[in-house]
Design a protein around this motif. Structure first.
Motif, PDB file in Angstrom:
ATOM      1  N   GLU A  22      -6.783   7.690  10.223  1.00  0.00           N
ATOM      2  CA  GLU A  22      -8.098   7.132  10.515  1.00  0.00           C
ATOM      3  C   GLU A  22      -8.937   8.195  11.221  1.00  0.00           C
ATOM      4  O   GLU A  22      -8.430   8.976  12.022  1.00  0.00           O
ATOM      5  CB  GLU A  22      -7.929   5.915  11.418  1.00  0.00           C
ATOM      6  CG  GLU A  22      -9.196   5.126  11.566  1.00  0.00           C
ATOM      7  CD  GLU A  22      -8.955   3.819  12.282  1.00  0.00           C
ATOM      8  OE1 GLU A  22      -9.731   3.520  13.211  1.00  0.00           O
ATOM      9  OE2 GLU A  22      -8.011   3.107  11.913  1.00  0.00           O
ATOM     10  N   ALA A  23     -10.222   8.219  10.926  1.00  0.00           N
ATOM     11  CA  ALA A  23     -11.119   9.213  11.513  1.00  0.00           C
ATOM     12  C   ALA A  23     -11.263   8.963  13.016  1.00  0.00           C
ATOM     13  O   ALA A  23     -11.292   7.822  13.456  1.00  0.00           O
ATOM     14  CB  ALA A  23     -12.488   9.138  10.840  1.00  0.00           C
ATOM     15  N   GLU A  55     -22.778  17.856   5.317  1.00  0.00           N
ATOM     16  CA  GLU A  55     -22.655  18.838   4.238  1.00  0.00           C
ATOM     17  C   GLU A  55     -21.287  19.517   4.275  1.00  0.00           C
ATOM     18  O   GLU A  55     -20.658  19.719   3.231  1.00  0.00           O
ATOM     19  CB  GLU A  55     -23.726  19.919   4.357  1.00  0.00           C
ATOM     20  CG  GLU A  55     -25.130  19.489   4.064  1.00  0.00           C
ATOM     21  CD  GLU A  55     -26.095  20.649   4.262  1.00  0.00           C
ATOM     22  OE1 GLU A  55     -26.329  21.366   3.264  1.00  0.00           O
ATOM     23  OE2 GLU A  55     -26.579  20.840   5.388  1.00  0.00           O
ATOM     24  N   VAL A  56     -20.863  19.879   5.467  1.00  0.00           N
ATOM     25  CA  VAL A  56     -19.555  20.519   5.624  1.00  0.00           C
ATOM     26  C   VAL A  56     -18.459  19.566   5.166  1.00  0.00           C
ATOM     27  O   VAL A  56     -17.564  19.941   4.401  1.00  0.00           O
ATOM     28  CB  VAL A  56     -19.333  20.958   7.091  1.00  0.00           C
ATOM     29  CG1 VAL A  56     -17.931  21.516   7.284  1.00  0.00           C
ATOM     30  CG2 VAL A  56     -20.387  21.970   7.515  1.00  0.00           C
ATOM     31  N   ALA A  57     -18.550  18.326   5.614  1.00  0.00           N
ATOM     32  CA  ALA A  57     -17.550  17.328   5.243  1.00  0.00           C
ATOM     33  C   ALA A  57     -17.514  17.125   3.728  1.00  0.00           C
ATOM     34  O   ALA A  57     -16.437  17.051   3.127  1.00  0.00           O
ATOM     35  CB  ALA A  57     -17.843  16.001   5.949  1.00  0.00           C
ATOM     36  N   GLU A  58     -18.673  17.047   3.114  1.00  0.00           N
ATOM     37  CA  GLU A  58     -18.744  16.841   1.663  1.00  0.00           C
ATOM     38  C   GLU A  58     -18.087  17.999   0.911  1.00  0.00           C
ATOM     39  O   GLU A  58     -17.388  17.795  -0.072  1.00  0.00           O
ATOM     40  CB  GLU A  58     -20.200  16.683   1.223  1.00  0.00           C
ATOM     41  CG  GLU A  58     -20.372  16.315  -0.228  1.00  0.00           C
ATOM     42  CD  GLU A  58     -19.734  14.978  -0.607  1.00  0.00           C
ATOM     43  OE1 GLU A  58     -19.246  14.874  -1.758  1.00  0.00           O
ATOM     44  OE2 GLU A  58     -19.704  14.042   0.215  1.00  0.00           O
ATOM     45  N   LYS A  61     -13.887  17.850   2.233  1.00  0.00           N
ATOM     46  CA  LYS A  61     -13.074  16.655   2.479  1.00  0.00           C
ATOM     47  C   LYS A  61     -12.034  16.323   1.406  1.00  0.00           C
ATOM     48  O   LYS A  61     -11.052  15.671   1.698  1.00  0.00           O
ATOM     49  CB  LYS A  61     -13.969  15.437   2.709  1.00  0.00           C
ATOM     50  CG  LYS A  61     -14.684  14.965   1.472  1.00  0.00           C
ATOM     51  CD  LYS A  61     -15.515  13.736   1.749  1.00  0.00           C
ATOM     52  CE  LYS A  61     -16.182  13.316   0.459  1.00  0.00           C
ATOM     53  NZ  LYS A  61     -16.826  12.066   0.568  1.00  0.00           N
ATOM     54  N   ASP A  62     -12.214  16.761   0.169  1.00  0.00           N
ATOM     55  CA  ASP A  62     -11.318  16.321  -0.899  1.00  0.00           C
ATOM     56  C   ASP A  62     -10.003  17.083  -0.989  1.00  0.00           C
ATOM     57  O   ASP A  62      -9.106  16.669  -1.710  1.00  0.00           O
ATOM     58  CB  ASP A  62     -12.043  16.399  -2.248  1.00  0.00           C
ATOM     59  CG  ASP A  62     -13.163  15.368  -2.345  1.00  0.00           C
ATOM     60  OD1 ASP A  62     -13.020  14.280  -1.745  1.00  0.00           O
ATOM     61  OD2 ASP A  62     -14.175  15.660  -3.004  1.00  0.00           O
ATOM     62  N   ASP A  63      -9.860  18.179  -0.272  1.00  0.00           N
ATOM     63  CA  ASP A  63      -8.635  18.975  -0.332  1.00  0.00           C
ATOM     64  C   ASP A  63      -8.045  19.100   1.069  1.00  0.00           C
ATOM     65  O   ASP A  63      -8.619  19.783   1.924  1.00  0.00           O
ATOM     66  CB  ASP A  63      -8.944  20.356  -0.913  1.00  0.00           C
ATOM     67  CG  ASP A  63      -7.698  21.204  -1.106  1.00  0.00           C
ATOM     68  OD1 ASP A  63      -6.598  20.796  -0.677  1.00  0.00           O
ATOM     69  OD2 ASP A  63      -7.827  22.296  -1.696  1.00  0.00           O
ATOM     70  N   PRO A  64      -6.908  18.465   1.325  1.00  0.00           N
ATOM     71  CA  PRO A  64      -6.309  18.510   2.657  1.00  0.00           C
ATOM     72  C   PRO A  64      -6.036  19.929   3.157  1.00  0.00           C
ATOM     73  O   PRO A  64      -6.016  20.172   4.359  1.00  0.00           O
ATOM     74  CB  PRO A  64      -4.995  17.734   2.495  1.00  0.00           C
ATOM     75  CG  PRO A  64      -5.203  16.865   1.301  1.00  0.00           C
ATOM     76  CD  PRO A  64      -6.154  17.611   0.400  1.00  0.00           C
ATOM     77  N   ALA A  65      -5.867  20.877   2.252  1.00  0.00           N
ATOM     78  CA  ALA A  65      -5.636  22.267   2.654  1.00  0.00           C
ATOM     79  C   ALA A  65      -6.853  22.852   3.360  1.00  0.00           C
ATOM     80  O   ALA A  65      -6.740  23.837   4.093  1.00  0.00           O
ATOM     81  CB  ALA A  65      -5.277  23.111   1.440  1.00  0.00           C
ATOM     82  N   ALA A 107     -12.524  13.504   7.268  1.00  0.00           N
ATOM     83  CA  ALA A 107     -12.731  12.077   6.966  1.00  0.00           C
ATOM     84  C   ALA A 107     -14.166  11.806   6.482  1.00  0.00           C
ATOM     85  O   ALA A 107     -14.539  10.669   6.250  1.00  0.00           O
ATOM     86  CB  ALA A 107     -12.429  11.232   8.198  1.00  0.00           C
ATOM     87  N   GLY A 108     -14.988  12.861   6.359  1.00  0.00           N
ATOM     88  CA  GLY A 108     -16.339  12.684   5.863  1.00  0.00           C
ATOM     89  C   GLY A 108     -17.417  12.672   6.932  1.00  0.00           C
ATOM     90  O   GLY A 108     -18.551  12.330   6.657  1.00  0.00           O
ATOM     91  N   ALA A 109     -17.058  13.007   8.168  1.00  0.00           N
ATOM     92  CA  ALA A 109     -18.005  13.034   9.290  1.00  0.00           C
ATOM     93  C   ALA A 109     -18.728  11.700   9.491  1.00  0.00           C
ATOM     94  O   ALA A 109     -19.951  11.638   9.557  1.00  0.00           O
ATOM     95  CB  ALA A 109     -19.006  14.175   9.145  1.00  0.00           C
TER      96      ALA A 109
END
Length: 111
Positions: A22-23, A55-58, A61-65, A107-109
């Protein structure tokens, strides 16, 4: 045969949903951002000197690495990632606070 494959996949499905953390609360993140002067160059929704946190989150966010990459950029600084203005290193942020901020970004900020 199909039931056997379904039975093998169920732990993966349930494991994936449990693994997603959870964020952190926005209040906690905002406190860290203020304490470390991050808000002098970044805002949540608007570009200032650096990109908006959304913008950073976008972007990441899709790659846990990418959590490791964000950690490195925040701690050591970066150049050329978001344009010509370099991001200076933030050597004063604690590892604990850094983890909270990176988890929030991954988590997408959310705010």
């Amino acid at each position: 045969m199909k039931i056997k494959y379904l039975a093998l996949c169920l732990p993966l499905v349930f494991g994936a949903s449990v693994a997603k953390a959870e964020a952190p609360s926005f209040e906690k993140v905002q406190e860290i951002l203020q304490k470390n002067a991050c808000l002098a160059c970044h805002q949540v929704d608007n570009k200032v000197v650096g990109p908006a946190y959304k913008e950073v989150a976008e972007k990441y966010k899709d790659d846990p690495a990418n959590a490791e990459l964000l950690t490195k950029h925040i701690k050591e600084g970066s150049q050329g990632v978001w344009g010509a203005i370099p991001m200076p290193p933030n050597v004063g942020i604690t590892d604990e606070d850094l983890t909270v901020v990176v988890d929030w970004l991954m988590a997408g900020a959310p705010n």
